[in-house]
Design a protein around this motif. Structure first.
Motif, PDB file in Angstrom:
ATOM      1  N   THR A  25      15.956   1.219 -38.845  1.00 54.62           N
ATOM      2  CA  THR A  25      15.366   1.694 -37.601  1.00 54.62           C
ATOM      3  C   THR A  25      14.931   3.135 -37.820  1.00 54.62           C
ATOM      4  O   THR A  25      15.212   3.736 -38.857  1.00 54.62           O
ATOM      5  N   LYS A  58      21.613   2.458 -34.215  1.00 52.54           N
ATOM      6  CA  LYS A  58      20.509   1.511 -34.402  1.00 52.54           C
ATOM      7  C   LYS A  58      20.002   0.971 -33.066  1.00 52.54           C
ATOM      8  O   LYS A  58      18.811   0.780 -32.879  1.00 52.54           O
ATOM      9  N   ASN A  61      18.082   3.763 -31.338  1.00 54.35           N
ATOM     10  CA  ASN A  61      16.795   3.918 -32.024  1.00 54.35           C
ATOM     11  C   ASN A  61      15.805   2.837 -31.610  1.00 54.35           C
ATOM     12  O   ASN A  61      14.634   3.117 -31.357  1.00 54.35           O
ATOM     13  N   LEU A  62      16.272   1.590 -31.536  1.00 50.90           N
ATOM     14  CA  LEU A  62      15.381   0.482 -31.177  1.00 50.90           C
ATOM     15  C   LEU A  62      14.921   0.562 -29.727  1.00 50.90           C
ATOM     16  O   LEU A  62      13.806   0.136 -29.412  1.00 50.90           O
ATOM     17  N   ALA A  68      10.937  -1.955 -36.531  1.00 50.33           N
ATOM     18  CA  ALA A  68      12.065  -2.050 -37.453  1.00 50.33           C
ATOM     19  C   ALA A  68      11.643  -2.819 -38.694  1.00 50.33           C
ATOM     20  O   ALA A  68      10.663  -3.561 -38.681  1.00 50.33           O
TER      21      ALA A  68
END
Length: 149
Positions: A25, A58, A61-62, A68
């Motif tokens: 990510t 993660k 971040n997503l 990704a």
């Protein structure tokens, strides 16, 4: 159904054969953040699914940037595939019988088989604030084995 050309299909076969890889990510500053995770690949949908915890880097971040990549290698590390895509995140598990937990149960079965105590598993998914990442594969690149296996 997602259609990939023959070279990409050969590469994605590796993702289907293995249940572990590296999820990549993007951090806020643009640098990659890598996490070793387990996955299930659903070729008919062109989707890689991963169980995530709500409070991890993660996941944050997503939510900020859904782009990704997912990297899988063969056991001998000769063949490898990177699947790039856009993430879709389910809601966080809120009840042992909600849709997210049902999807987590299905994902667990696809990766590991039967759990010894499904009631306990369902409670843990809620307590851990789990959710499912659905990575819709848009492109794959890498190195397939010369024989295509």
């Amino acid at each position: 159904m997602t259609a990939f050309d023959a070279p990409q299909e050969a590469l994605l076969k590796l993702v289907a054969e293995h249940d572990g890889g590296v999820l990549v990510t993007l951090k806020r500053d643009g640098r990659p953040q890598l996490s070793n995770v387990n996955h299930a690949y659903y070729p008919a949908e062109g989707v890689i699914k991963v169980s995530l915890t709500d409070d991890r880097a993660k996941t944050r971040n997503l939510r900020r940037d859904p782009r990704a990549s997912y990297h899988v290698t063969s056991d001998d590390r000769w063949a490898w595939t990177v699947a790039e895509g856009t993430a879709d995140l389910t809601p966080v598990a809120a009840d042992p019988h909600d849709e997210t937990v049902e999807e987590l149960v299905s994902l667990y079965r696809d990766v590991r088989g039967e759990h010894p105590d499904w009631d306990e598993y369902r409670e843990v998914m809620v307590r851990d604030r789990r959710l499912v990442l659905r990575l819709r594969v848009e492109r794959a690149y890498g190195q397939a084995r010369p024989d295509g296996s």
